[in-house]
Scaffold this motif. Structure first.
Motif, PDB file in Angstrom:
ATOM      1  N   THR A  93       4.136  -8.685  -2.960  1.00 43.58           N
ATOM      2  CA  THR A  93       3.073  -7.682  -2.874  1.00 43.58           C
ATOM      3  C   THR A  93       2.341  -7.769  -1.544  1.00 43.58           C
ATOM      4  O   THR A  93       2.115  -6.753  -0.872  1.00 43.58           O
ATOM      5  CB  THR A  93       2.086  -7.862  -4.034  1.00 43.58           C
ATOM      6  N   ARG A 124       4.444  -6.545   1.354  1.00 41.65           N
ATOM      7  CA  ARG A 124       4.539  -5.085   1.329  1.00 41.65           C
ATOM      8  C   ARG A 124       3.240  -4.443   1.819  1.00 41.65           C
ATOM      9  O   ARG A 124       3.264  -3.392   2.465  1.00 41.65           O
ATOM     10  CB  ARG A 124       4.850  -4.603  -0.083  1.00 41.65           C
ATOM     11  N   MET A 125       2.107  -5.072   1.532  1.00 41.61           N
ATOM     12  CA  MET A 125       0.826  -4.552   2.042  1.00 41.61           C
ATOM     13  C   MET A 125       0.831  -4.523   3.565  1.00 41.61           C
ATOM     14  O   MET A 125       0.430  -3.531   4.185  1.00 41.61           O
ATOM     15  CB  MET A 125      -0.332  -5.415   1.529  1.00 41.61           C
ATOM     16  N   ASP A 178       3.203  -1.875   4.788  1.00 38.45           N
ATOM     17  CA  ASP A 178       2.713  -0.522   4.523  1.00 38.45           C
ATOM     18  C   ASP A 178       1.827   0.007   5.651  1.00 38.45           C
ATOM     19  O   ASP A 178       1.856   1.194   5.973  1.00 38.45           O
ATOM     20  CB  ASP A 178       1.934  -0.526   3.202  1.00 38.45           C
ATOM     21  N   GLY A 190      -1.939   2.558  -2.884  1.00 36.26           N
ATOM     22  CA  GLY A 190      -0.575   2.082  -2.922  1.00 36.26           C
ATOM     23  C   GLY A 190      -0.313   1.048  -3.994  1.00 36.26           C
ATOM     24  O   GLY A 190      -0.913  -0.029  -3.974  1.00 36.26           O
ATOM     25  N   GLN A 220       2.346  -1.528  -6.002  1.00 33.47           N
ATOM     26  CA  GLN A 220       3.499  -2.345  -5.641  1.00 33.47           C
ATOM     27  C   GLN A 220       4.506  -2.323  -6.777  1.00 33.47           C
ATOM     28  O   GLN A 220       4.198  -2.674  -7.916  1.00 33.47           O
ATOM     29  CB  GLN A 220       3.063  -3.779  -5.339  1.00 33.47           C
ATOM     30  N   LEU A 232       3.198   1.271  -2.111  1.00 31.07           N
ATOM     31  CA  LEU A 232       3.264   0.575  -0.839  1.00 31.07           C
ATOM     32  C   LEU A 232       4.646   0.823  -0.237  1.00 31.07           C
ATOM     33  O   LEU A 232       5.645   0.877  -0.951  1.00 31.07           O
ATOM     34  CB  LEU A 232       3.033  -0.921  -1.035  1.00 31.07           C
TER      35      LEU A 232
END
Length: 371
Positions: free
Chosen positions: A211, A214-215, A218, A282, A284, A345
């Motif tokens: 997570t 991915r943040m 993003d 967003g 995940q 994301l």
């Protein structure tokens, strides 16, 4: 009644039994046509039905009617496999819960010995990407996945994600009134949560690391955001289930990253918890990629299961188990919008995963002081 009449009645009864058997009505093995008749919509169309019927018959003819699946979500997918077995009753599916290093080690052992047990791997992107590099999979493109989004498949045709683990924010309802619960990722920076949150290790591959990486990928979040979380005095534990238990017992108020499927398990045990989907900013979703193991001992049955998972029927079963279906416009879990329309994301392409995750893990050890 004379013995001659009894013989005639017996002969008629035997003829009826033989006729029923010839028509496919006599036993559990003669079920292919009966179980798919009138179900073309549920199974994705006539071409899909024809393909699955052929795979089913081939698996039975070869006497290889078992499928063994390795992966991190297998404890949750028992009912998914029951739905599959209801449709194809001659096949038996065994899921084995294995995560990260355990899964990789077991697959490597089987390749080293040449004695394969697993037919399919259904795992997260970091595990599957490494195994793609090691050429652990045979190429197989399910006919039912023809319209699957490119973000959920390997461009070389080796792995496809039929589902994803969708993340939320878990909180204890006895400690946190619903109106006060965090609604999104940025709410976790509120000072009132300092010292009240628990997470599994963000510096090792898993739901939290996935997570947070991915943040950063993003672009709506940066290292400053993660540094803010690091300042919240988070209590670190060994795994997601341990974090969930710490929230359920009231030891901590919030687990900021928690899989929806785990939450369903907790609720089934009457844990005093609730889960918020951060739909703004967003969400995940961690894809669970399916790969046919190269050298799978039950290849036709494995291909059948893999093909079925992308059908409308398979996607409904996935959602009922608490995983997000990946096919376009498939109904999502808990009334959420389909993944194809939901604000997520930004995903990694499977080919980018290893490099991106390595870069994130190096940063996270600095940010969270756990290196």
């Amino acid at each position: 009644m004379t013995s001659r009449k009894l013989l005639r009645i017996g002969a008629v009864a035997a003829a009826v039994v033989l006729a029923l058997s010839a028509c496919g009505g006599g036993g559990p093995a003669s079920d292919a046509a009966a179980n798919v008749a009138g179900s073309t919509d549920d199974l994705g169309g006539q071409a899909a039905v024809d393909t699955m019927t052929a795979l089913y018959e081939a698996a039975k003819a070869a006497g290889k009617t078992e499928v063994v699946v390795y992966g991190p979500g297998e404890n949750d997918k028992v009912d998914v496999y029951k739905a599959f077995q209801k449709r194809f009753p001659a096949i038996r599916v065994t899921g084995e819960y294995l995560v990260g290093p355990q899964l990789a080690s077991k697959i490597n052992q089987e390749f080293g010995s040449g004695k394969h047990v697993a037919d399919l791997v259904q795992g997260g992107d970091t595990t599957v990407a490494a195994q793609l590099d090691e050429q652990r999979y045979a190429k197989f493109a399910p006919v039912t996945a023809a319209t699957l989004g490119k973000e959920y498949q390997d461009p070389n045709g080796f792995v496809y994600a039929a589902s994803g683990s969708i993340m939320g924010i878990l909180y204890n309802v006895d400690r946190v009134p619903a109106p006060d619960a965090p609604k999104g990722w940025r709410d976790l920076l509120d000072p009132r949560w300092r010292g009240k949150m628990v997470l599994d290790d963000a510096t090792k591959n898993g739901a939290v690391a996935g997570t947070f990486s991915r943040m950063l990928h993003d672009g709506r979040y940066d290292e400053t955001y993660l540094a803010g979380l690091a300042g919240q005095e988070i209590h670190w534990v060994a795994s997601g289930p341990v974090a969930g238990n710490a929230v359920a017992t009231g030891e901590f108020a919030v687990a900021p990253v928690y899989p929806y499927s785990f939450y369903l398990r907790d609720k089934a045990k009457h844990a005093p918890v609730n889960l918020v989907f951060p739909v703004d900013g967003g969400n995940q979703v961690s894809p669970h990629y399916l790969g046919l193991v190269d050298g799978a001992p039950h290849p036709d049955a494995a291909k059948l299961l893999m093909t079925w998972l992308f059908t409308p029927e398979g996607q409904r079963a996935v959602a009922d188990a608490g995983y997000a279906p990946t096919m376009p416009n498939a109904p999502n879990v808990n009334g959420l919008a389909p993944l194809s329309t939901m604000d997520q994301l930004k995903p990694f392409a499977i080919a980018e995963v290893n490099a991106a995750q390595a870069a994130y893990l190096a940063k996270s050890k600095q940010i969270f002081g756990r290196g």
